[in-house]
Scaffold this motif. Structure first.
Motif, PDB file in Angstrom:
ATOM      1  N   ALA A  84       0.689  -1.214   0.221  1.00  0.00           N
ATOM      2  CA  ALA A  84      -0.080  -0.084   0.044  1.00  0.00           C
ATOM      3  C   ALA A  84       0.769   1.389  -0.072  1.00  0.00           C
ATOM      4  CB  ALA A  84      -1.074  -0.095   1.027  1.00  0.00           C
ATOM      5  N   LEU A  85       1.942   1.124   0.730  1.00  0.00           N
ATOM      6  CA  LEU A  85       2.832   2.445   0.913  1.00  0.00           C
ATOM      7  C   LEU A  85       3.391   2.596  -0.618  1.00  0.00           C
ATOM      8  CD1 LEU A  85       4.872   1.972   4.225  1.00  0.00           C
ATOM      9  CD2 LEU A  85       3.230   3.821   3.468  1.00  0.00           C
ATOM     10  N   MET A  86       3.755   1.668  -1.230  1.00  0.00           N
ATOM     11  CA  MET A  86       4.233   1.783  -2.692  1.00  0.00           C
ATOM     12  C   MET A  86       3.159   2.742  -3.516  1.00  0.00           C
ATOM     13  SD  MET A  86       6.310  -1.468  -3.916  1.00  0.00           S
ATOM     14  CE  MET A  86       5.633  -2.770  -2.883  1.00  0.00           C
ATOM     15  N   GLU A  87       1.762   2.564  -3.185  1.00  0.00           N
ATOM     16  CA  GLU A  87       0.773   3.302  -3.963  1.00  0.00           C
ATOM     17  C   GLU A  87       0.472   4.737  -3.052  1.00  0.00           C
ATOM     18  OE1 GLU A  87      -2.231   0.529  -4.153  1.00  0.00           O
ATOM     19  OE2 GLU A  87      -1.370  -0.579  -5.943  1.00  0.00           O
ATOM     20  N   GLY A  88       1.378   4.976  -2.151  1.00  0.00           N
ATOM     21  CA  GLY A  88       0.819   6.236  -1.582  1.00  0.00           C
ATOM     22  C   GLY A  88      -0.065   6.165  -0.418  1.00  0.00           C
ATOM     23  N   SER A  89      -0.419   4.815   0.198  1.00  0.00           N
ATOM     24  CA  SER A  89      -1.471   4.872   1.002  1.00  0.00           C
ATOM     25  C   SER A  89      -1.041   3.917   2.096  1.00  0.00           C
ATOM     26  CB  SER A  89      -2.595   4.049   0.376  1.00  0.00           C
ATOM     27  OG  SER A  89      -3.767   3.909   1.323  1.00  0.00           O
ATOM     28  N   THR A  90      -1.927   3.689   3.188  1.00  0.00           N
ATOM     29  CA  THR A  90      -1.511   2.753   4.204  1.00  0.00           C
ATOM     30  C   THR A  90      -2.636   1.997   4.653  1.00  0.00           C
ATOM     31  OG1 THR A  90      -2.025   4.639   5.936  1.00  0.00           O
ATOM     32  CG2 THR A  90       0.466   4.245   5.428  1.00  0.00           C
ATOM     33  N   ASN A  91      -3.762   2.387   3.875  1.00  0.00           N
ATOM     34  CA  ASN A  91      -5.133   1.648   4.460  1.00  0.00           C
ATOM     35  C   ASN A  91      -5.685   1.092   3.324  1.00  0.00           C
ATOM     36  OD1 ASN A  91      -6.091   3.804   3.271  1.00  0.00           O
ATOM     37  ND2 ASN A  91      -7.122   4.663   4.874  1.00  0.00           N
ATOM     38  N   ALA A  92      -5.291   1.072   2.168  1.00  0.00           N
ATOM     39  CA  ALA A  92      -6.065   0.492   1.022  1.00  0.00           C
ATOM     40  C   ALA A  92      -4.900   0.099  -0.376  1.00  0.00           C
ATOM     41  CB  ALA A  92      -7.266   1.417   0.501  1.00  0.00           C
ATOM     42  N   LEU A  93      -5.353  -0.871  -0.918  1.00  0.00           N
ATOM     43  CA  LEU A  93      -4.487  -1.165  -2.081  1.00  0.00           C
ATOM     44  C   LEU A  93      -5.343  -1.094  -3.403  1.00  0.00           C
ATOM     45  CD1 LEU A  93      -2.788  -4.670  -1.026  1.00  0.00           C
ATOM     46  CD2 LEU A  93      -1.733  -2.607  -2.182  1.00  0.00           C
ATOM     47  N   SER A  94      -4.584  -0.767  -4.247  1.00  0.00           N
ATOM     48  CA  SER A  94      -5.510  -0.828  -5.415  1.00  0.00           C
ATOM     49  C   SER A  94      -5.618  -2.249  -5.946  1.00  0.00           C
ATOM     50  CB  SER A  94      -4.745   0.086  -6.748  1.00  0.00           C
ATOM     51  OG  SER A  94      -3.523  -0.784  -7.054  1.00  0.00           O
ATOM     52  N   ILE A  95      -6.287  -2.676  -6.917  1.00  0.00           N
ATOM     53  CA  ILE A  95      -6.440  -3.850  -7.580  1.00  0.00           C
ATOM     54  C   ILE A  95      -5.297  -4.504  -8.020  1.00  0.00           C
ATOM     55  CG2 ILE A  95      -7.879  -5.278  -9.245  1.00  0.00           C
ATOM     56  CD1 ILE A  95      -9.583  -4.635  -6.627  1.00  0.00           C
ATOM     57  N   GLY A  96      -4.524  -3.485  -9.032  1.00  0.00           N
ATOM     58  CA  GLY A  96      -3.386  -3.645  -9.467  1.00  0.00           C
ATOM     59  C   GLY A  96      -2.368  -4.016  -8.360  1.00  0.00           C
ATOM     60  N   GLY A  97      -2.346  -3.256  -7.271  1.00  0.00           N
ATOM     61  CA  GLY A  97      -1.359  -3.478  -6.143  1.00  0.00           C
ATOM     62  C   GLY A  97      -1.582  -4.961  -5.308  1.00  0.00           C
ATOM     63  N   LEU A  98      -2.813  -5.051  -5.506  1.00  0.00           N
ATOM     64  CA  LEU A  98      -3.340  -6.139  -4.634  1.00  0.00           C
ATOM     65  C   LEU A  98      -2.814  -7.681  -5.518  1.00  0.00           C
ATOM     66  CD1 LEU A  98      -4.779  -8.082  -2.567  1.00  0.00           C
ATOM     67  CD2 LEU A  98      -6.800  -7.891  -4.069  1.00  0.00           C
ATOM     68  N   LYS A  99      -2.977  -7.484  -7.115  1.00  0.00           N
ATOM     69  CA  LYS A  99      -2.400  -8.562  -7.753  1.00  0.00           C
ATOM     70  C   LYS A  99      -0.803  -8.816  -7.545  1.00  0.00           C
ATOM     71  CE  LYS A  99      -6.055  -8.321 -11.363  1.00  0.00           C
ATOM     72  NZ  LYS A  99      -6.535  -8.037 -12.563  1.00  0.00           N
ATOM     73  N   ASN A 100      -0.278  -7.720  -7.734  1.00  0.00           N
ATOM     74  CA  ASN A 100       1.004  -7.578  -7.565  1.00  0.00           C
ATOM     75  C   ASN A 100       1.738  -8.350  -6.108  1.00  0.00           C
ATOM     76  OD1 ASN A 100       1.941  -6.478  -9.928  1.00  0.00           O
ATOM     77  ND2 ASN A 100       2.049  -4.364  -9.032  1.00  0.00           N
ATOM     78  N   LEU A 101       1.031  -8.100  -5.068  1.00  0.00           N
ATOM     79  CA  LEU A 101       1.016  -8.623  -3.842  1.00  0.00           C
ATOM     80  C   LEU A 101       0.922  -9.888  -3.932  1.00  0.00           C
ATOM     81  CD1 LEU A 101       0.083  -7.118  -0.432  1.00  0.00           C
ATOM     82  CD2 LEU A 101       0.255  -9.685  -0.817  1.00  0.00           C
ATOM     83  N   LEU A 102      -0.298 -10.599  -4.329  1.00  0.00           N
ATOM     84  CA  LEU A 102      -0.590 -12.073  -4.420  1.00  0.00           C
ATOM     85  C   LEU A 102       0.374 -12.831  -5.459  1.00  0.00           C
ATOM     86  CD1 LEU A 102      -4.513 -11.681  -4.579  1.00  0.00           C
ATOM     87  CD2 LEU A 102      -3.201 -12.332  -2.852  1.00  0.00           C
ATOM     88  N   GLN A 103       0.817 -12.075  -6.430  1.00  0.00           N
ATOM     89  CA  GLN A 103       1.715 -12.845  -7.412  1.00  0.00           C
ATOM     90  C   GLN A 103       3.219 -12.872  -6.771  1.00  0.00           C
ATOM     91  OE1 GLN A 103       0.860 -10.446 -10.547  1.00  0.00           O
ATOM     92  NE2 GLN A 103      -0.772 -11.893 -11.547  1.00  0.00           N
ATOM     93  N   ASN A 104       3.372 -11.866  -5.879  1.00  0.00           N
ATOM     94  CA  ASN A 104       4.849 -11.948  -5.315  1.00  0.00           C
ATOM     95  C   ASN A 104       4.846 -12.927  -4.028  1.00  0.00           C
ATOM     96  OD1 ASN A 104       6.043 -10.393  -7.399  1.00  0.00           O
ATOM     97  ND2 ASN A 104       5.461  -8.700  -6.339  1.00  0.00           N
ATOM     98  N   GLN A 105       4.028 -12.760  -3.114  1.00  0.00           N
ATOM     99  CA  GLN A 105       4.024 -13.352  -1.663  1.00  0.00           C
ATOM    100  C   GLN A 105       3.250 -14.546  -1.443  1.00  0.00           C
ATOM    101  OE1 GLN A 105       6.326 -12.015  -0.007  1.00  0.00           O
ATOM    102  NE2 GLN A 105       6.725 -10.296  -1.081  1.00  0.00           N
ATOM    103  N   PHE A 106       2.123 -14.745  -2.591  1.00  0.00           N
ATOM    104  CA  PHE A 106       1.397 -15.934  -2.491  1.00  0.00           C
ATOM    105  C   PHE A 106       1.194 -16.732  -3.629  1.00  0.00           C
ATOM    106  CE2 PHE A 106       0.200 -12.746   1.011  1.00  0.00           C
ATOM    107  CZ  PHE A 106       0.100 -13.438   2.065  1.00  0.00           C
ATOM    108  N   ALA A 107       2.096 -16.832  -4.368  1.00  0.00           N
ATOM    109  CA  ALA A 107       1.993 -17.512  -5.986  1.00  0.00           C
ATOM    110  C   ALA A 107       1.792 -19.059  -5.805  1.00  0.00           C
ATOM    111  CB  ALA A 107       3.201 -17.157  -6.725  1.00  0.00           C
ATOM    112  N   GLN A 108       2.191 -19.556  -4.568  1.00  0.00           N
ATOM    113  CA  GLN A 108       2.298 -20.933  -4.281  1.00  0.00           C
ATOM    114  C   GLN A 108       0.481 -21.283  -4.088  1.00  0.00           C
ATOM    115  OE1 GLN A 108       3.619 -18.728  -2.186  1.00  0.00           O
ATOM    116  NE2 GLN A 108       3.358 -19.535  -0.005  1.00  0.00           N
ATOM    117  N   TYR A 109      -0.152 -20.442  -3.692  1.00  0.00           N
ATOM    118  CA  TYR A 109      -1.577 -20.481  -3.686  1.00  0.00           C
ATOM    119  C   TYR A 109      -2.553 -20.221  -5.035  1.00  0.00           C
ATOM    120  CZ  TYR A 109      -0.226 -20.758   1.309  1.00  0.00           C
ATOM    121  OH  TYR A 109       0.369 -21.237   2.545  1.00  0.00           O
ATOM    122  N   LEU A 110      -1.899 -19.566  -5.760  1.00  0.00           N
ATOM    123  CA  LEU A 110      -2.721 -19.334  -7.096  1.00  0.00           C
ATOM    124  C   LEU A 110      -2.491 -20.392  -7.966  1.00  0.00           C
ATOM    125  CD1 LEU A 110      -1.399 -15.593  -7.326  1.00  0.00           C
ATOM    126  CD2 LEU A 110      -3.397 -16.507  -6.179  1.00  0.00           C
TER     127      LEU A 110
END
Length: 81
Positions: free
Chosen positions: A17-43
């Motif tokens: 979220a901080l990469m997007e200038g926020s601390t309380n919300a993620l954009s859909i694109g930011g969420l996809k990046n997070l999931l693909q980078n940190q939780f890829a084994q579950y996708l």
């Protein structure tokens, strides 16, 4: 144990979220990046990430809150109750 899990999730969520200038919300694109980078084994190959994200964005604002993020992670990791 769940407290430690939530702390780690909060760390990941805040980091992205901080990469997007926020601390309380993620954009859909930011969420996809997070999931693909940190939780890829579950996708899975047939996993419909877009549809799942749409169902998590309850207020259709194009962002995901930390609470929505936790629900999503529990759903994709199979730890939801």
């Amino acid at each position: 144990m769940e407290h430690l899990l939530n702390e780690n999730l909060l760390k990941f969520f805040t980091q992205y979220a901080l990469m997007e200038g926020s601390t309380n919300a993620l954009s859909i694109g930011g969420l996809k990046n997070l999931l693909q980078n940190q939780f890829a084994q579950y996708l899975k190959d047939t996993f419909s990430l877009d549809n799942l994200i749409k169902t998590m964005d309850k207020n259709n604002d194009g962002t995901v809150s930390f609470d929505e993020f936790v629900i999503l992670i529990k759903k994709i990791t199979g730890t939801s109750q």
